[in-house]
Design a protein around this motif. Sequence first.
Motif, PDB file in Angstrom:
ATOM      1  N   PRO A 154       0.564  -1.144   0.005  1.00  0.00           N
ATOM      2  CA  PRO A 154      -0.009  -0.085  -0.175  1.00  0.00           C
ATOM      3  C   PRO A 154       0.772   1.350  -0.094  1.00  0.00           C
ATOM      4  O   PRO A 154       0.152   2.198  -0.235  1.00  0.00           O
ATOM      5  CB  PRO A 154      -0.878   0.029   1.235  1.00  0.00           C
ATOM      6  CG  PRO A 154       0.154  -0.942   2.204  1.00  0.00           C
ATOM      7  CD  PRO A 154       0.802  -1.982   1.192  1.00  0.00           C
ATOM      8  N   ILE A 155       2.133   1.244   0.387  1.00  0.00           N
ATOM      9  CA  ILE A 155       2.921   2.440   0.403  1.00  0.00           C
ATOM     10  C   ILE A 155       3.224   2.747  -1.107  1.00  0.00           C
ATOM     11  O   ILE A 155       3.762   1.842  -2.096  1.00  0.00           O
ATOM     12  CB  ILE A 155       4.224   2.029   0.965  1.00  0.00           C
ATOM     13  CG1 ILE A 155       4.053   1.574   2.463  1.00  0.00           C
ATOM     14  CG2 ILE A 155       5.217   3.373   0.984  1.00  0.00           C
ATOM     15  CD1 ILE A 155       5.326   1.214   3.170  1.00  0.00           C
ATOM     16  N   PRO A 156       2.902   4.180  -1.278  1.00  0.00           N
ATOM     17  CA  PRO A 156       3.106   4.536  -2.843  1.00  0.00           C
ATOM     18  C   PRO A 156       4.671   4.479  -3.288  1.00  0.00           C
ATOM     19  O   PRO A 156       5.743   4.338  -2.562  1.00  0.00           O
ATOM     20  CB  PRO A 156       3.094   6.019  -2.788  1.00  0.00           C
ATOM     21  CG  PRO A 156       2.033   6.126  -1.578  1.00  0.00           C
ATOM     22  CD  PRO A 156       2.531   5.122  -0.571  1.00  0.00           C
ATOM     23  N   PRO A 157       5.174   3.916  -4.600  1.00  0.00           N
ATOM     24  CA  PRO A 157       6.349   3.497  -4.993  1.00  0.00           C
ATOM     25  C   PRO A 157       7.169   4.889  -5.320  1.00  0.00           C
ATOM     26  O   PRO A 157       7.627   5.072  -6.531  1.00  0.00           O
ATOM     27  CB  PRO A 157       6.045   2.864  -6.230  1.00  0.00           C
ATOM     28  CG  PRO A 157       4.945   3.133  -6.570  1.00  0.00           C
ATOM     29  CD  PRO A 157       3.979   3.678  -5.513  1.00  0.00           C
ATOM     30  N   ALA A 158       7.408   5.661  -4.340  1.00  0.00           N
ATOM     31  CA  ALA A 158       7.982   6.918  -4.420  1.00  0.00           C
ATOM     32  C   ALA A 158       9.416   6.826  -3.788  1.00  0.00           C
ATOM     33  O   ALA A 158       9.754   6.341  -2.710  1.00  0.00           O
ATOM     34  CB  ALA A 158       7.385   8.061  -3.616  1.00  0.00           C
ATOM     35  N   GLY A 159      10.318   7.000  -4.897  1.00  0.00           N
ATOM     36  CA  GLY A 159      11.830   6.513  -4.571  1.00  0.00           C
ATOM     37  C   GLY A 159      11.898   5.247  -4.121  1.00  0.00           C
ATOM     38  O   GLY A 159      11.403   4.433  -4.555  1.00  0.00           O
ATOM     39  N   HIS A 160      12.586   5.128  -2.897  1.00  0.00           N
ATOM     40  CA  HIS A 160      12.845   3.684  -2.492  1.00  0.00           C
ATOM     41  C   HIS A 160      11.611   3.691  -1.037  1.00  0.00           C
ATOM     42  O   HIS A 160      12.208   2.865  -0.265  1.00  0.00           O
ATOM     43  CB  HIS A 160      14.220   3.468  -2.091  1.00  0.00           C
ATOM     44  CG  HIS A 160      14.809   4.354  -0.870  1.00  0.00           C
ATOM     45  ND1 HIS A 160      14.353   4.291   0.288  1.00  0.00           N
ATOM     46  CD2 HIS A 160      15.537   5.511  -1.138  1.00  0.00           C
ATOM     47  CE1 HIS A 160      15.042   5.400   1.247  1.00  0.00           C
ATOM     48  NE2 HIS A 160      15.821   5.918   0.268  1.00  0.00           N
ATOM     49  N   ALA A 161      10.699   4.171  -1.345  1.00  0.00           N
ATOM     50  CA  ALA A 161       9.596   4.324  -0.173  1.00  0.00           C
ATOM     51  C   ALA A 161       9.338   2.617   0.199  1.00  0.00           C
ATOM     52  O   ALA A 161       9.066   2.386   1.547  1.00  0.00           O
ATOM     53  CB  ALA A 161       8.342   5.135  -0.234  1.00  0.00           C
ATOM     54  N   GLN A 162       8.910   1.737  -0.725  1.00  0.00           N
ATOM     55  CA  GLN A 162       8.522   0.651  -0.443  1.00  0.00           C
ATOM     56  C   GLN A 162       9.447  -0.357   0.008  1.00  0.00           C
ATOM     57  O   GLN A 162       9.020  -1.253   0.824  1.00  0.00           O
ATOM     58  CB  GLN A 162       7.931  -0.068  -1.814  1.00  0.00           C
ATOM     59  CG  GLN A 162       6.567   0.601  -2.228  1.00  0.00           C
ATOM     60  CD  GLN A 162       5.907  -0.470  -3.284  1.00  0.00           C
ATOM     61  OE1 GLN A 162       6.587  -1.464  -3.841  1.00  0.00           O
ATOM     62  NE2 GLN A 162       4.637  -0.199  -3.597  1.00  0.00           N
ATOM     63  N   ILE A 163      10.796   0.026  -0.059  1.00  0.00           N
ATOM     64  CA  ILE A 163      11.776  -0.960   0.775  1.00  0.00           C
ATOM     65  C   ILE A 163      12.339  -0.262   2.107  1.00  0.00           C
ATOM     66  O   ILE A 163      13.289  -0.671   2.515  1.00  0.00           O
ATOM     67  CB  ILE A 163      12.645  -1.142  -0.341  1.00  0.00           C
ATOM     68  CG1 ILE A 163      13.705  -2.364   0.105  1.00  0.00           C
ATOM     69  CG2 ILE A 163      13.766   0.065  -0.447  1.00  0.00           C
ATOM     70  CD1 ILE A 163      12.888  -3.707  -0.269  1.00  0.00           C
ATOM     71  N   GLY A 164      11.712   0.868   2.303  1.00  0.00           N
ATOM     72  CA  GLY A 164      12.061   1.636   3.816  1.00  0.00           C
ATOM     73  C   GLY A 164      13.405   2.125   3.702  1.00  0.00           C
ATOM     74  O   GLY A 164      14.172   2.789   2.609  1.00  0.00           O
ATOM     75  N   ARG A 165      14.272   1.998   4.755  1.00  0.00           N
ATOM     76  CA  ARG A 165      15.498   2.496   4.715  1.00  0.00           C
ATOM     77  C   ARG A 165      16.548   1.545   4.388  1.00  0.00           C
ATOM     78  O   ARG A 165      17.781   1.891   4.436  1.00  0.00           O
ATOM     79  CB  ARG A 165      15.638   2.866   6.417  1.00  0.00           C
ATOM     80  CG  ARG A 165      14.969   3.931   6.972  1.00  0.00           C
ATOM     81  CD  ARG A 165      15.005   4.054   8.559  1.00  0.00           C
ATOM     82  NE  ARG A 165      16.708   4.433   8.834  1.00  0.00           N
ATOM     83  CZ  ARG A 165      17.172   3.704   9.539  1.00  0.00           C
ATOM     84  NH1 ARG A 165      17.061   2.770  10.423  1.00  0.00           N
ATOM     85  NH2 ARG A 165      18.653   3.985   9.821  1.00  0.00           N
ATOM     86  N   ASN A 166      16.181   0.765   3.744  1.00  0.00           N
ATOM     87  CA  ASN A 166      17.225  -0.441   3.275  1.00  0.00           C
ATOM     88  C   ASN A 166      18.244   0.026   2.533  1.00  0.00           C
ATOM     89  O   ASN A 166      19.647  -0.411   2.940  1.00  0.00           O
ATOM     90  CB  ASN A 166      16.426  -1.520   2.546  1.00  0.00           C
ATOM     91  CG  ASN A 166      15.761  -2.595   3.522  1.00  0.00           C
ATOM     92  OD1 ASN A 166      15.579  -2.282   4.866  1.00  0.00           O
ATOM     93  ND2 ASN A 166      15.322  -3.592   3.018  1.00  0.00           N
ATOM     94  N   PRO A 167      18.020   0.747   1.565  1.00  0.00           N
ATOM     95  CA  PRO A 167      19.094   1.264   0.809  1.00  0.00           C
ATOM     96  C   PRO A 167      20.159   2.366   1.546  1.00  0.00           C
ATOM     97  O   PRO A 167      21.588   2.449   1.089  1.00  0.00           O
ATOM     98  CB  PRO A 167      18.619   2.049  -0.338  1.00  0.00           C
ATOM     99  CG  PRO A 167      17.154   1.665  -0.440  1.00  0.00           C
ATOM    100  CD  PRO A 167      16.710   1.129   0.715  1.00  0.00           C
TER     101      PRO A 167
END
Length: 344
Positions: A154-167
Motif C-alpha cells: 500500500p505504500i506508494p512507490p516513491a523513490g525507495h519508499a516501499q523498501i524503507g530505509r534499506n538502501p
Amino acid sequence: MNRIFHYYAVKFLALRGGIDEDNAEIIAFSSQLVDRSLIPVQVDTGAGAPYVIQPTHHFGFWDKSQEDEVWIPFHFFPSGDAVQAATRLKGKRPETPELVIPDSPPVKELLITGLKTRNPYRVGIALHSYADSWAHQNFLGRNSGINRIENFNPIPPAGHAQIGRNPDIWNLNWIDPRLKPELQIADNSRRFMAAAEKIYKYLATYSRRSFHDWELVKMELEDILFSGSSGKEPSAANTYPRPNGVAGDHRLEVEFRLKLGVDELDDALWFNEALEDLPTGSLLRRGNTDRFTAAEHEIRKLLQFRRMAPRKPRDNFQESHIYRWSEAAKAQLEDARRIIKNLC
C-alpha cells in the motif's frame, strides 16, 4: 546513505584528503543537512519579502512538485542512460533515463561543478547527491511503478519508499526483486566503500594532494566500520552484525567521534545559530530538521492554513552558515536543472 556516511565518513575522508578542520566540518555538515532541511523556512530579514531557506528533502509523495525540486536534484540524480537502465531491470520496462546509476556522467558533472566553485557548502551538498547515486541506484526520484517492489504494497512507490530505509543502512544486505537475478542482492557495505573511494580521490584532488594512499585510508575506515563486527563477509540474507537495530549506528557514531574528536552531531545547529529561538514547546524549536515540523508544514498546506510565521534572524544573518548553505543549495538546484535538461 544516512548520517554515518553523509556526515561522519565524509568528514573523515575530507580530513584524510588534506582539507583543514574548518572546511572539512563545513563540507560534512553541508552534506548531512541535505537530509534534514525539510521545509522552506522563511526568515524576516526586514528587506522586503522573507528570505526562504532552501528545502532539500521531503516526505510528501503526494506533492509532485517535490520530485523536480527536491528528490531528483538532491537525492536521485538521473543517469540519462536508458540503455544501461534496461540491462538492470527485470522484464519489459519503459525507457528510464531517470534511473539512478552510481557514478554516472551526469552526477559526476554535478559534483565536479560543485568542486570547481571551491565553495565548501557547494562541495558538501554535491557530495551528498553523488554518494546517493550508490545508495539509491536502480530507483528514480518519482512516484513511479518502476520503483514498485511489491504489487500489493500500500505504500506508494516513491523513490525507495516501499523498501524503507534499506538502501541507506550502510551494512545491510537486501533483495531487490525488480532487478535481473544476478543483480538482486544489494550489498550496502560494498556500495559504501566504493562511494568512499571515489569521494576520497575527488577530495584529495580538490586539496591538491595525491590519493595514492587510498589503501591506507581504506584500512583505517574499515577499522572504524567493522571494529564491532566479526569481519565476516555478509551472506545474501544477512548483514554485518548490527546489534539492536539502530544501536549499530550509535556505536559507529561513537567510533567516528572518538577518531575525529568531534561532539555529537546536532542537525539543527546552523539554524539555531542564525535564527532567534521560538517559545519552548514549539514544533519549530529544532529549526527545520525534525519530522514533526515537516508534518505540521504539510498539514497546513493541505488544509490551506496560513503558513508558519517567518522566523527572526540573529545579527549578521547573511554571514551565517545556514544562509551560505541555502545559497549553495539554490545554486546546485540551478546546475541540476541545467544538466537534467540535456538528459531527459
